[in-house]
Design a protein around this motif. Structure first.
Motif, PDB file in Angstrom:
ATOM      1  N   ARG A  15       0.840  -1.212   0.000  1.00 43.75           N
ATOM      2  CA  ARG A  15       0.000   0.000   0.000  1.00 43.75           C
ATOM      3  C   ARG A  15       0.870   1.256   0.000  1.00 43.75           C
ATOM      4  NH1 ARG A  15      -2.724  -3.246   3.638  1.00 43.75           N
ATOM      5  NH2 ARG A  15      -1.947  -2.074   5.449  1.00 43.75           N
ATOM      6  N   PHE A  16       1.968   1.241   0.746  1.00 47.73           N
ATOM      7  CA  PHE A  16       2.887   2.383   0.792  1.00 47.73           C
ATOM      8  C   PHE A  16       3.445   2.675  -0.595  1.00 47.73           C
ATOM      9  CE2 PHE A  16       7.344   3.769   1.130  1.00 47.73           C
ATOM     10  CZ  PHE A  16       7.187   4.967   1.794  1.00 47.73           C
ATOM     11  N   TYR A  17       3.918   1.646  -1.281  1.00 48.12           N
ATOM     12  CA  TYR A  17       4.474   1.845  -2.622  1.00 48.12           C
ATOM     13  C   TYR A  17       3.407   2.390  -3.568  1.00 48.12           C
ATOM     14  CZ  TYR A  17       8.493  -0.816  -0.962  1.00 48.12           C
ATOM     15  OH  TYR A  17       9.586  -1.245  -0.249  1.00 48.12           O
ATOM     16  N   GLU A  18       2.206   1.832  -3.505  1.00 46.95           N
ATOM     17  CA  GLU A  18       1.138   2.293  -4.391  1.00 46.95           C
ATOM     18  C   GLU A  18       0.747   3.745  -4.098  1.00 46.95           C
ATOM     19  OE1 GLU A  18      -1.830  -0.810  -4.039  1.00 46.95           O
ATOM     20  OE2 GLU A  18      -0.519  -2.243  -5.082  1.00 46.95           O
ATOM     21  N   ARG A  19       0.695   4.123  -2.804  1.00 51.20           N
ATOM     22  CA  ARG A  19       0.412   5.524  -2.440  1.00 51.20           C
ATOM     23  C   ARG A  19       1.475   6.467  -2.987  1.00 51.20           C
ATOM     24  NH1 ARG A  19      -0.528   3.681   2.700  1.00 51.20           N
ATOM     25  NH2 ARG A  19       1.431   4.575   3.438  1.00 51.20           N
ATOM     26  N   ASN A  20       2.677   5.954  -3.184  1.00 52.19           N
ATOM     27  CA  ASN A  20       3.778   6.775  -3.674  1.00 52.19           C
ATOM     28  C   ASN A  20       3.960   6.685  -5.186  1.00 52.19           C
ATOM     29  OD1 ASN A  20       5.469   8.266  -1.525  1.00 52.19           O
ATOM     30  ND2 ASN A  20       4.820   6.372  -0.531  1.00 52.19           N
ATOM     31  N   GLY A  21       2.953   6.181  -5.878  1.00 55.23           N
ATOM     32  CA  GLY A  21       2.953   6.209  -7.334  1.00 55.23           C
ATOM     33  C   GLY A  21       3.564   5.010  -8.037  1.00 55.23           C
ATOM     34  N   PHE A  22       4.009   4.017  -7.292  1.00 52.13           N
ATOM     35  CA  PHE A  22       4.545   2.816  -7.923  1.00 52.13           C
ATOM     36  C   PHE A  22       3.418   2.058  -8.612  1.00 52.13           C
ATOM     37  CE2 PHE A  22       7.986   3.742  -5.067  1.00 52.13           C
ATOM     38  CZ  PHE A  22       9.114   3.156  -5.614  1.00 52.13           C
ATOM     39  N   GLN A  23       3.727   1.531  -9.786  1.00 51.55           N
ATOM     40  CA  GLN A  23       2.760   0.761 -10.568  1.00 51.55           C
ATOM     41  C   GLN A  23       3.146  -0.712 -10.529  1.00 51.55           C
ATOM     42  OE1 GLN A  23       0.070   2.359 -12.206  1.00 51.55           O
ATOM     43  NE2 GLN A  23       0.839   4.067 -10.986  1.00 51.55           N
ATOM     44  N   LYS A  24       2.166  -1.565 -10.225  1.00 57.46           N
ATOM     45  CA  LYS A  24       2.410  -3.004 -10.204  1.00 57.46           C
ATOM     46  C   LYS A  24       2.736  -3.474 -11.612  1.00 57.46           C
ATOM     47  CE  LYS A  24       0.514  -6.564  -7.347  1.00 57.46           C
ATOM     48  NZ  LYS A  24      -0.678  -7.061  -6.659  1.00 57.46           N
ATOM     49  N   MET A  25       3.610  -4.456 -11.711  1.00 63.38           N
ATOM     50  CA  MET A  25       3.995  -4.967 -13.025  1.00 63.38           C
ATOM     51  C   MET A  25       4.234  -6.469 -12.948  1.00 63.38           C
ATOM     52  SD  MET A  25       7.928  -3.513 -13.158  1.00 63.38           S
ATOM     53  CE  MET A  25       8.250  -4.102 -14.783  1.00 63.38           C
TER      54      MET A  25
ATOM     55  N   GLY B  18      15.451 -14.076  -4.572  1.00 61.86           N
ATOM     56  CA  GLY B  18      14.788 -15.375  -4.607  1.00 61.86           C
ATOM     57  C   GLY B  18      13.307 -15.412  -4.300  1.00 61.86           C
ATOM     58  N   GLY B  19      12.870 -14.831  -3.166  1.00 60.03           N
ATOM     59  CA  GLY B  19      11.489 -14.980  -2.742  1.00 60.03           C
ATOM     60  C   GLY B  19      10.515 -13.982  -3.322  1.00 60.03           C
ATOM     61  N   ASP B  20      11.001 -12.980  -4.039  1.00 60.27           N
ATOM     62  CA  ASP B  20      10.122 -11.928  -4.521  1.00 60.27           C
ATOM     63  C   ASP B  20       9.122 -12.425  -5.563  1.00 60.27           C
ATOM     64  OD1 ASP B  20      11.387 -10.172  -2.841  1.00 60.27           O
ATOM     65  OD2 ASP B  20      12.537  -9.172  -4.414  1.00 60.27           O
ATOM     66  N   SER B  21       7.865 -12.009  -5.403  1.00 63.90           N
ATOM     67  CA  SER B  21       6.841 -12.425  -6.368  1.00 63.90           C
ATOM     68  C   SER B  21       5.912 -11.290  -6.747  1.00 63.90           C
ATOM     69  CB  SER B  21       6.031 -13.589  -5.805  1.00 63.90           C
ATOM     70  OG  SER B  21       5.393 -13.201  -4.599  1.00 63.90           O
ATOM     71  N   VAL B  22       6.091 -10.114  -6.131  1.00 65.17           N
ATOM     72  CA  VAL B  22       5.296  -8.926  -6.450  1.00 65.17           C
ATOM     73  C   VAL B  22       6.296  -7.854  -6.886  1.00 65.17           C
ATOM     74  CG1 VAL B  22       3.663  -7.215  -5.580  1.00 65.17           C
ATOM     75  CG2 VAL B  22       3.606  -9.551  -4.681  1.00 65.17           C
ATOM     76  N   PHE B  23       6.002  -7.230  -8.030  1.00 68.01           N
ATOM     77  CA  PHE B  23       6.960  -6.281  -8.602  1.00 68.01           C
ATOM     78  C   PHE B  23       6.294  -4.957  -8.924  1.00 68.01           C
ATOM     79  CE2 PHE B  23       8.305 -10.589  -9.406  1.00 68.01           C
ATOM     80  CZ  PHE B  23       9.602 -10.556  -8.936  1.00 68.01           C
ATOM     81  N   TYR B  24       7.075  -3.887  -8.755  1.00 70.49           N
ATOM     82  CA  TYR B  24       6.578  -2.529  -8.999  1.00 70.49           C
ATOM     83  C   TYR B  24       7.635  -1.724  -9.749  1.00 70.49           C
ATOM     84  CZ  TYR B  24       2.783  -3.057  -5.584  1.00 70.49           C
ATOM     85  OH  TYR B  24       1.649  -3.452  -4.915  1.00 70.49           O
ATOM     86  N   GLN B  25       7.145  -0.660 -10.411  1.00 63.13           N
ATOM     87  CA  GLN B  25       8.038   0.296 -11.054  1.00 63.13           C
ATOM     88  C   GLN B  25       7.533   1.698 -10.798  1.00 63.13           C
ATOM     89  OE1 GLN B  25       8.019   0.417 -15.349  1.00 63.13           O
ATOM     90  NE2 GLN B  25       5.964  -0.468 -15.434  1.00 63.13           N
ATOM     91  N   LEU B  26       8.462   2.635 -10.813  1.00 64.27           N
ATOM     92  CA  LEU B  26       8.117   4.045 -10.670  1.00 64.27           C
ATOM     93  C   LEU B  26       8.980   4.816 -11.650  1.00 64.27           C
ATOM     94  CD1 LEU B  26       6.670   6.360  -9.089  1.00 64.27           C
ATOM     95  CD2 LEU B  26       8.685   6.418  -7.613  1.00 64.27           C
ATOM     96  N   ALA B  27       8.324   5.549 -12.548  1.00 64.40           N
ATOM     97  CA  ALA B  27       9.047   6.433 -13.463  1.00 64.40           C
ATOM     98  C   ALA B  27       9.193   7.779 -12.777  1.00 64.40           C
ATOM     99  CB  ALA B  27       8.289   6.574 -14.774  1.00 64.40           C
ATOM    100  N   LEU B  28      10.419   8.308 -12.777  1.00 63.15           N
ATOM    101  CA  LEU B  28      10.678   9.591 -12.105  1.00 63.15           C
ATOM    102  C   LEU B  28      10.653  10.735 -13.093  1.00 63.15           C
ATOM    103  CD1 LEU B  28      13.634   8.439  -9.821  1.00 63.15           C
ATOM    104  CD2 LEU B  28      11.226   8.580  -9.260  1.00 63.15           C
TER     105      LEU B  28
END
Length: 161
Positions: free
Chosen positions: A128-138, A151-161
């Protein structure tokens, strides 16, 4: 309560480990060990050598939060090690927000225009913090070819500056 944010290096490794591992293992029950994260023992080489950085937030001299970035191509970084001690979370001190804003400011002033991150679904407040800060799920398949996967990561985000 004054919060100080500054870049930290190998000399802070023990304090970083003491902050990060209990949050991962005890608080969020993520099956990860120090041996799964050798970067915590070699911050200077893993983060700084490629043009990245590692910051710590301290209150009364005690490390209470971290954020880091690994530069993996000319204009892109992977956000890593975003952790804040439970006692110091929330909007009152705004430590997580200040750490992220500090990293973004550093990126903008150094010609970095894309932030990427991987995380785990159990960290709902972080998502929720990342999404509030404009990160987009990908999708994982849409990550840049040189993105350093954990290794364990399964949710990914990006933010264009």
């Amino acid at each position: 309560m004054e919060v100080q944010i500054a870049q930290i290096k190998n000399e802070a490794a023990a304090a970083i480990i003491d902050l990060v591992l209990p949050i991962q293992q005890i608080e969020f029950k993520v099956a990860i060990t120090l041996s799964d994260q050798p970067d915590l023992l070699d911050i200077d080489n893993v983060y700084y050598k490629s043009g990245g950085a590692f910051w710590g937030a301290k209150v009364e001299g005690k490390l209470v939060g971290t954020i880091a970035m690994i530069k993996f191509d000319k204009n892109s970084v992977a956000l890593r090690k975003m952790f804040v001690n439970k006692t110091f979370r929330g909007k009152e001190l705004g430590i997580a927000q200040r750490l992220l804003e500090n990293l973004i400011l550093h990126c903008k002033s150094n010609g970095i225009d894309h932030l990427y991150l991987g995380t785990v679904p159990v960290l709902q407040a972080a998502l929720r913090f990342y999404e509030r800060n404009g990160f987009q799920k990908m999708e994982k398949s849409a990550l840049p070819a040189h993105f350093p996967l954990m290794g364990g990561d399964s949710v990914f985000y990006q933010l264009a500056l």
